[in-house]
Design an enzyme around this catalytic site. Structure first.
Site, PDB file in Angstrom:
ATOM      1  N   ASP A 100       5.022  -5.329  -8.830  1.00  0.00           N
ATOM      2  CA  ASP A 100       5.048  -3.877  -8.914  1.00  0.00           C
ATOM      3  C   ASP A 100       5.849  -3.389 -10.122  1.00  0.00           C
ATOM      4  O   ASP A 100       6.466  -2.339 -10.071  1.00  0.00           O
ATOM      5  CB  ASP A 100       5.618  -3.306  -7.611  1.00  0.00           C
ATOM      6  N   CYS A 156     -12.704   0.463   6.185  1.00  0.00           N
ATOM      7  CA  CYS A 156     -12.137   1.334   7.209  1.00  0.00           C
ATOM      8  C   CYS A 156     -13.178   1.922   8.152  1.00  0.00           C
ATOM      9  O   CYS A 156     -12.824   2.448   9.200  1.00  0.00           O
ATOM     10  CB  CYS A 156     -11.386   2.490   6.543  1.00  0.00           C
TER      11      CYS A 156
END
Length: 184
Positions: A100, A156
């Site tokens: 990150d 999803c």
């Protein structure tokens, strides 16, 4: 680029820098002769144990649960540094590692590596452990064979629980996070 053009990156101006955009488009801008990316994950979700009560004190305000522990950049960064050193000491080549901290599209690389699918909340979801994990990457010049992705790509479906549960309505729509409204 469209996300940045709409200002959804908020105060994170570094995301819009041209050099960062170029790196996200072509990993060879980071590591010339890059041939492979090793993507790893480290869970932060405590599972059935739950989070410790001292992390939910009202005086601390609302802080995303991933930030409740020690700095993940250091914890996973140490592991990624060790992995990259081990790999390149034994097999040669050169590499760079990230947690990150660089201009790499971590969740997209994680999806391509088969760790999961990108959910409507814009995070990578593992069908087995959810989205409570950090990602780390080692870019390498070694010609590693690609793994066959094992994660389900079902996605999803019709579920929108994450979008409606967001306490700040930080989603401009499915798969689009407006960082200006996000508490994390």
């Amino acid at each position: 680029e469209e996300w940045i053009a709409q200002g959804f990156h908020g105060e994170m101006g570094f995301l819009a820098r041209q050099d960062r955009l170029a790196r996200r488009q072509d990993l060879a801008e980071i590591l010339p002769d890059v041939r492979a990316v090793v993507v790893t994950s480290l869970p932060y979700w405590p599972g059935q144990r739950g989070f410790p009560p001292e992390q939910t004190e009202a005086s601390r305000g609302s802080v995303s649960c991933y930030a409740w522990g020690d700095d993940y950049h250091e914890i996973l960064g140490d592991k990624m540094r060790s992995l990259a050193t081990w790999l390149h000491t034994r097999a040669g080549g050169a590499g760079r590692w990230y947690v990150d901290t660089g201009a790499v599209m971590e969740r997209d690389l994680g999806e391509r590596a088969g760790l999961g699918f990108i959910g409507k909340h814009s995070l990578l979801i593992s069908p087995k452990i959810g989205s409570g994990f950090f990602l780390g990457e080692v870019l390498t010049t070694l010609p590693l064979p690609p793994d066959t992705p094992t994660a389900s790509r079902a996605g999803c479906g019709k579920c929108t629980k994450c979008l409606t549960a967001c306490p700040t309505n930080a989603f401009a729509g499915p798969y689009v996070l407006d960082a200006r409204r996000c508490i994390s």
